[in-house]
Enzyme design. Structure first.
Site, PDB file in Angstrom:
ATOM      1  N   GLU A  28       0.956  -1.211   0.009  1.00  0.00           N
ATOM      2  CA  GLU A  28       0.012   0.042   0.069  1.00  0.00           C
ATOM      3  C   GLU A  28       0.735   1.158  -0.131  1.00  0.00           C
ATOM      4  O   GLU A  28       0.279   2.369   0.175  1.00  0.00           O
ATOM      5  CB  GLU A  28      -0.947  -0.036   1.245  1.00  0.00           C
ATOM      6  CG  GLU A  28      -1.908  -1.089   1.282  1.00  0.00           C
ATOM      7  CD  GLU A  28      -2.614  -1.148   2.523  1.00  0.00           C
ATOM      8  OE1 GLU A  28      -2.279  -0.826   3.480  1.00  0.00           O
ATOM      9  OE2 GLU A  28      -3.929  -1.716   2.206  1.00  0.00           O
ATOM     10  N   GLU A  92      -9.957  -5.029   9.917  1.00  0.00           N
ATOM     11  CA  GLU A  92      -8.911  -4.041   9.794  1.00  0.00           C
ATOM     12  C   GLU A  92      -7.553  -4.135   8.742  1.00  0.00           C
ATOM     13  O   GLU A  92      -7.402  -3.206   8.063  1.00  0.00           O
ATOM     14  CB  GLU A  92      -8.008  -3.953  11.260  1.00  0.00           C
ATOM     15  CG  GLU A  92      -7.239  -2.985  11.358  1.00  0.00           C
ATOM     16  CD  GLU A  92      -7.663  -1.422  11.138  1.00  0.00           C
ATOM     17  OE1 GLU A  92      -7.060  -0.789  10.422  1.00  0.00           O
ATOM     18  OE2 GLU A  92      -8.946  -1.321  11.515  1.00  0.00           O
ATOM     19  N   ILE A 105      -7.370 -18.817  -1.164  1.00  0.00           N
ATOM     20  CA  ILE A 105      -6.990 -18.610   0.525  1.00  0.00           C
ATOM     21  C   ILE A 105      -7.798 -17.450   0.735  1.00  0.00           C
ATOM     22  O   ILE A 105      -8.366 -17.444   2.089  1.00  0.00           O
ATOM     23  CB  ILE A 105      -5.303 -18.468   0.501  1.00  0.00           C
ATOM     24  CG1 ILE A 105      -4.671 -19.819   0.358  1.00  0.00           C
ATOM     25  CG2 ILE A 105      -5.129 -17.761   2.033  1.00  0.00           C
ATOM     26  CD1 ILE A 105      -3.178 -19.674   0.240  1.00  0.00           C
ATOM     27  N   SER A 107     -10.581 -16.451  -0.337  1.00  0.00           N
ATOM     28  CA  SER A 107     -12.013 -16.350  -0.331  1.00  0.00           C
ATOM     29  C   SER A 107     -12.130 -17.331   0.986  1.00  0.00           C
ATOM     30  O   SER A 107     -13.248 -17.114   1.496  1.00  0.00           O
ATOM     31  CB  SER A 107     -12.256 -17.532  -1.560  1.00  0.00           C
ATOM     32  OG  SER A 107     -12.193 -16.508  -2.769  1.00  0.00           O
ATOM     33  N   HIS A 126     -17.429  -4.416   8.102  1.00  0.00           N
ATOM     34  CA  HIS A 126     -17.215  -2.966   7.244  1.00  0.00           C
ATOM     35  C   HIS A 126     -15.379  -3.300   7.318  1.00  0.00           C
ATOM     36  O   HIS A 126     -14.813  -3.797   7.950  1.00  0.00           O
ATOM     37  CB  HIS A 126     -17.375  -1.951   8.154  1.00  0.00           C
ATOM     38  CG  HIS A 126     -18.589  -1.493   8.244  1.00  0.00           C
ATOM     39  ND1 HIS A 126     -19.474  -0.322   8.584  1.00  0.00           N
ATOM     40  CD2 HIS A 126     -20.043  -2.170   7.749  1.00  0.00           C
ATOM     41  CE1 HIS A 126     -20.654  -0.489   8.403  1.00  0.00           C
ATOM     42  NE2 HIS A 126     -20.989  -1.671   7.997  1.00  0.00           N
ATOM     43  N   ASN A 133      -6.597   0.561  -5.089  1.00  0.00           N
ATOM     44  CA  ASN A 133      -6.499  -0.732  -5.268  1.00  0.00           C
ATOM     45  C   ASN A 133      -7.615  -1.765  -5.847  1.00  0.00           C
ATOM     46  O   ASN A 133      -8.526  -2.287  -5.219  1.00  0.00           O
ATOM     47  CB  ASN A 133      -6.206  -1.346  -3.653  1.00  0.00           C
ATOM     48  CG  ASN A 133      -5.959  -2.762  -3.438  1.00  0.00           C
ATOM     49  OD1 ASN A 133      -5.864  -3.465  -4.511  1.00  0.00           O
ATOM     50  ND2 ASN A 133      -5.628  -3.017  -2.366  1.00  0.00           N
ATOM     51  N   TYR A 140     -13.807  -7.781  -3.439  1.00  0.00           N
ATOM     52  CA  TYR A 140     -14.758  -7.482  -2.442  1.00  0.00           C
ATOM     53  C   TYR A 140     -16.268  -7.490  -3.224  1.00  0.00           C
ATOM     54  O   TYR A 140     -17.296  -7.894  -2.748  1.00  0.00           O
ATOM     55  CB  TYR A 140     -14.626  -6.239  -1.647  1.00  0.00           C
ATOM     56  CG  TYR A 140     -13.504  -6.487  -0.550  1.00  0.00           C
ATOM     57  CD1 TYR A 140     -13.482  -7.705   0.405  1.00  0.00           C
ATOM     58  CD2 TYR A 140     -12.418  -5.629  -0.521  1.00  0.00           C
ATOM     59  CE1 TYR A 140     -12.344  -7.707   1.034  1.00  0.00           C
ATOM     60  CE2 TYR A 140     -11.358  -5.967   0.336  1.00  0.00           C
ATOM     61  CZ  TYR A 140     -11.243  -6.928   1.169  1.00  0.00           C
ATOM     62  OH  TYR A 140     -10.292  -7.023   2.172  1.00  0.00           O
TER      63      TYR A 140
END
Length: 171
Positions: A28, A92, A105, A107, A126, A133, A140
């Site tokens: 990131e 998180e 993995i 999934s 959430h 990204n 998702y």
């Protein structure tokens, strides 16, 4: 590679969890922001009152990384509460090493998290995803996630420790 197992992390996994946190931060473009230590992870997640929970993805010896690691993915989560909808599972951090993607993995980790959320009667899960990204956003969305920032117009804010201390000291 069909063999892997998803399991709850233990205190002895903290060095691997920290390694994966740093790999995710590097992915990131934020690796310089990780200040957490292995000791912090042990105290915060495996003490009397854990602040987080964690699942890890473990592969058998024949699939270990070249560096000898068996833990190749993780999901760090905690529970929170929304006064409109009730209990939430907040994801998180979620990361699978690049060489281990495409084998189910991620999934399976998400399936396990969904089972935890349902067992705890959470109304939803959430999480945040960086705008750039696209692979994660698509991952998702394929699983039914909706983008609240575009659908509901929410903005994320933070108050740093410096300002928390200042407000806490006000009379």
């Amino acid at each position: 590679m069909a063999k892997f197992k998803i399991r709850p992390a233990t205190a002895s996994d903290c060095s691997d969890i920290l390694r994966l946190i740093k790999e995710l931060a590097k992915y990131e473009y934020m690796e310089d922001q990780v200040i957490l230590t292995e000791k912090d992870l042990q105290e915060d997640g495996f003490g009397e009152h854990p602040f987080y929970h964690c699942l890890v993805a473990e592969v058998p010896k024949e699939h270990w990384t070249p560096e000898g690691h068996s833990i190749v993915g993780f999901a760090m989560y905690y529970f929170t509460y929304d006064p409109w909808i009730g209990k939430l599972l907040y994801l998180e951090d979620f990361f699978v090493m690049s060489d281990y993607r495409g084998f189910g993995i991620g999934s399976e980790i998400l399936k396990n998290l969904s089972q935890v959320a349902m067992k705890c009667r959470c109304s939803s899960m959430h999480f945040l995803v960086a705008e750039w990204n696209e692979p994660s956003i698509n991952f998702y969305k394929r699983r039914g996630a909706s983008d609240l920032s575009s659908e509901e117009g929410w903005r994320l804010f933070k108050i740093d420790k410096e300002y928390l201390l200042k407000m806490a000291a006000e009379e």
